[in-house]
Every structure is written in C-alpha cells, then in structure tokens.
Write a protein that holds these residues in place. Structure first.
Motif, PDB file in Angstrom:
ATOM      1  N   MET A   1      -4.358  10.164   6.261  1.00  0.00           N
ATOM      2  CA  MET A   1      -3.571   9.540   5.222  1.00  0.00           C
ATOM      3  C   MET A   1      -4.055   8.104   5.038  1.00  0.00           C
ATOM      4  O   MET A   1      -4.232   7.375   5.998  1.00  0.00           O
ATOM      5  N   LYS A   2      -4.262   7.710   3.812  1.00  0.00           N
ATOM      6  CA  LYS A   2      -4.695   6.355   3.523  1.00  0.00           C
ATOM      7  C   LYS A   2      -3.509   5.403   3.578  1.00  0.00           C
ATOM      8  O   LYS A   2      -2.402   5.753   3.181  1.00  0.00           O
ATOM      9  N   PHE A   3      -3.763   4.206   4.069  1.00  0.00           N
ATOM     10  CA  PHE A   3      -2.753   3.158   4.089  1.00  0.00           C
ATOM     11  C   PHE A   3      -3.462   1.827   4.114  1.00  0.00           C
ATOM     12  O   PHE A   3      -4.646   1.743   4.435  1.00  0.00           O
ATOM     13  N   THR A   4      -2.754   0.785   3.759  1.00  0.00           N
ATOM     14  CA  THR A   4      -3.298  -0.564   3.828  1.00  0.00           C
ATOM     15  C   THR A   4      -2.355  -1.434   4.643  1.00  0.00           C
ATOM     16  O   THR A   4      -1.150  -1.208   4.676  1.00  0.00           O
ATOM     17  N   ILE A   5      -2.934  -2.396   5.312  1.00  0.00           N
ATOM     18  CA  ILE A   5      -2.169  -3.403   6.039  1.00  0.00           C
ATOM     19  C   ILE A   5      -2.593  -4.743   5.460  1.00  0.00           C
ATOM     20  O   ILE A   5      -3.783  -5.074   5.457  1.00  0.00           O
ATOM     21  N   VAL A  55       2.471  -6.068   6.295  1.00  0.00           N
ATOM     22  CA  VAL A  55       3.152  -4.825   5.948  1.00  0.00           C
ATOM     23  C   VAL A  55       2.122  -3.703   5.839  1.00  0.00           C
ATOM     24  O   VAL A  55       0.977  -3.929   5.458  1.00  0.00           O
ATOM     25  N   ALA A  56       2.565  -2.503   6.200  1.00  0.00           N
ATOM     26  CA  ALA A  56       1.762  -1.297   6.026  1.00  0.00           C
ATOM     27  C   ALA A  56       2.294  -0.584   4.788  1.00  0.00           C
ATOM     28  O   ALA A  56       3.512  -0.403   4.644  1.00  0.00           O
ATOM     29  N   GLU A  57       1.375  -0.183   3.914  1.00  0.00           N
ATOM     30  CA  GLU A  57       1.774   0.465   2.671  1.00  0.00           C
ATOM     31  C   GLU A  57       0.931   1.716   2.453  1.00  0.00           C
ATOM     32  O   GLU A  57      -0.270   1.724   2.721  1.00  0.00           O
ATOM     33  N   VAL A  58       1.593   2.760   1.986  1.00  0.00           N
ATOM     34  CA  VAL A  58       0.902   4.005   1.649  1.00  0.00           C
ATOM     35  C   VAL A  58       0.857   4.127   0.129  1.00  0.00           C
ATOM     36  O   VAL A  58       1.671   3.534  -0.582  1.00  0.00           O
ATOM     37  N   PRO A  59      -0.096   4.919  -0.391  1.00  0.00           N
ATOM     38  CA  PRO A  59      -0.127   5.140  -1.842  1.00  0.00           C
ATOM     39  C   PRO A  59       1.122   5.890  -2.304  1.00  0.00           C
ATOM     40  O   PRO A  59       1.792   6.559  -1.505  1.00  0.00           O
ATOM     41  N   GLU A  60       1.414   5.792  -3.581  1.00  0.00           N
ATOM     42  CA  GLU A  60       2.624   6.423  -4.120  1.00  0.00           C
ATOM     43  C   GLU A  60       2.687   7.915  -3.851  1.00  0.00           C
ATOM     44  O   GLU A  60       3.771   8.464  -3.666  1.00  0.00           O
ATOM     45  N   GLU A  61       1.551   8.589  -3.813  1.00  0.00           N
ATOM     46  CA  GLU A  61       1.581  10.036  -3.556  1.00  0.00           C
ATOM     47  C   GLU A  61       2.031  10.371  -2.133  1.00  0.00           C
ATOM     48  O   GLU A  61       2.344  11.513  -1.830  1.00  0.00           O
ATOM     49  N   HIS A  62       2.085   9.361  -1.255  1.00  0.00           N
ATOM     50  CA  HIS A  62       2.546   9.576   0.122  1.00  0.00           C
ATOM     51  C   HIS A  62       3.848   8.828   0.403  1.00  0.00           C
ATOM     52  O   HIS A  62       4.188   8.602   1.562  1.00  0.00           O
ATOM     53  N   MET A  63       4.569   8.428  -0.657  1.00  0.00           N
ATOM     54  CA  MET A  63       5.797   7.664  -0.438  1.00  0.00           C
ATOM     55  C   MET A  63       6.791   8.470   0.397  1.00  0.00           C
ATOM     56  O   MET A  63       6.712   9.701   0.466  1.00  0.00           O
ATOM     57  N   SER A  64       7.704   7.759   1.020  1.00  0.00           N
ATOM     58  CA  SER A  64       8.703   8.388   1.889  1.00  0.00           C
ATOM     59  C   SER A  64       9.647   9.259   1.068  1.00  0.00           C
ATOM     60  O   SER A  64       9.701   9.160  -0.164  1.00  0.00           O
ATOM     61  N   LYS A  65      10.421  10.061   1.778  1.00  0.00           N
ATOM     62  CA  LYS A  65      11.396  10.931   1.090  1.00  0.00           C
ATOM     63  C   LYS A  65      12.426  10.115   0.318  1.00  0.00           C
ATOM     64  O   LYS A  65      13.028  10.600  -0.619  1.00  0.00           O
ATOM     65  N   ASP A  66      12.612   8.837   0.702  1.00  0.00           N
ATOM     66  CA  ASP A  66      13.535   7.950  -0.006  1.00  0.00           C
ATOM     67  C   ASP A  66      12.837   7.101  -1.062  1.00  0.00           C
ATOM     68  O   ASP A  66      13.453   6.206  -1.652  1.00  0.00           O
ATOM     69  N   GLY A  67      11.535   7.338  -1.282  1.00  0.00           N
ATOM     70  CA  GLY A  67      10.810   6.638  -2.338  1.00  0.00           C
ATOM     71  C   GLY A  67      10.165   5.324  -1.948  1.00  0.00           C
ATOM     72  O   GLY A  67       9.825   4.525  -2.817  1.00  0.00           O
ATOM     73  N   HIS A  68       9.957   5.081  -0.656  1.00  0.00           N
ATOM     74  CA  HIS A  68       9.367   3.816  -0.206  1.00  0.00           C
ATOM     75  C   HIS A  68       7.863   3.966   0.009  1.00  0.00           C
ATOM     76  O   HIS A  68       7.403   4.962   0.561  1.00  0.00           O
ATOM     77  N   THR A  69       7.115   2.952  -0.408  1.00  0.00           N
ATOM     78  CA  THR A  69       5.684   2.910  -0.098  1.00  0.00           C
ATOM     79  C   THR A  69       5.387   1.903   1.009  1.00  0.00           C
ATOM     80  O   THR A  69       4.364   2.002   1.674  1.00  0.00           O
ATOM     81  N   LYS A  70       6.276   0.920   1.214  1.00  0.00           N
ATOM     82  CA  LYS A  70       6.144   0.003   2.353  1.00  0.00           C
ATOM     83  C   LYS A  70       6.758   0.717   3.546  1.00  0.00           C
ATOM     84  O   LYS A  70       7.955   1.002   3.562  1.00  0.00           O
ATOM     85  N   VAL A  71       5.925   1.048   4.542  1.00  0.00           N
ATOM     86  CA  VAL A  71       6.387   1.928   5.615  1.00  0.00           C
ATOM     87  C   VAL A  71       6.331   1.297   7.001  1.00  0.00           C
ATOM     88  O   VAL A  71       6.699   1.935   7.987  1.00  0.00           O
TER      89      VAL A  71
END
Length: 143
Positions: A1-5, A55-71
C-alpha cells in the motif's frame, strides 16, 4: 500500500486531534485529553513552535472506513539535557489500527540491512535520543 510521510501542516490539526483522541480511548483515558485542534495549531505552527509533527497519509482509494486519509502521526519536540545536551523526545507515534503495517514500515530497517540497533526517527549526529518506556506494553523503544 502506498503512503506518504510528510511534515504536518496547520490544516492537519483536526486529523491529529482525532488520532490523539483515538489513542486516548485505546489507553482508556479520553478524559485526560485537554487540547483541541486550535491549541495544536497555535502551539505547533506559530512563530516559536513547541513541537513538530509528521503525518502518514494514504491515497483516497485506501481511505479508512470512516473516510480518513491521514492515518498516523508522530509528534516530537526538542529539549535539553544538562548531562547529554540536545535531545529529541517523541511524545506519540500513532497509526490507526487498520494501517498498522505502515508503522512497521516506518520503524523497521529495509530488507537486507543488518541493523543491530533499532532505527531512530531522525538521524542527527548532534542530537541525543533518550530511551522511552512505551506506554502500557512493557517494551522499550527509542524516541
């Protein structure tokens, strides 16, 4: 899974506040959290910030079940030891439970690297990294 810090920005403070509360709920101490995103923004992004944060962030296609991209986030600050000089203290390292594999990626050395000492979040030869007890789990980590 891609993410950025990346370094946190003032607009990230609401997500950081949310994750601080998630951590407090996990530790069964939500009543102890006394700050809001307003204090986080004031204290971390003013002319003399009291802390720094990534902060660690995932792309929108991997957002959390609650709609968060900052994870996830790591909040740290610099201090000074009369015995060791400049030090950095990591207050929190938090990753939402469904993304905990990202936390392993953030702190484990890359495959094939034989590292006897746990990696440090910041590599600065002029800074001391004191040991810190990890809350409630009984393992030692470097902060």
């Amino acid at each position: 899974m891609k993410f950025t810090i990346c370094p946190a920005k003032p607009e990230d403070c609401k997500d950081i506040e949310r994750m601080i509360m998630e951590l407090a709920v996990y530790e069964k101490m939500p009543d102890q959290v006394k700050i809001s995103h307003k204090e986080l923004e004031r204290d971390g992004f003013g002319p003399n910030p009291f802390y720094q944060c990534v902060v660690a962030e995932v792309p929108e296609e991997h957002m959390s079940k609650d709609g968060h991209t900052k994870v996830g986030y790591a909040l740290f600050f610099y201090t000074y030891s009369t015995w060791k000089g400049r030090t950095v203290f990591m207050e929190d390292l938090y990753v939402m439970p469904e993304y905990r594999v990202l936390a392993e990626v953030m702190v484990l050395p890359p495959p094939g690297v034989d590292n006897q000492e746990p990696p440090r979040p910041i590599q600065r030869p002029d800074m001391e990294f004191p040991e810190k007890e990890e809350a409630h789990w009984g393992k030692r980590i470097l902060a």
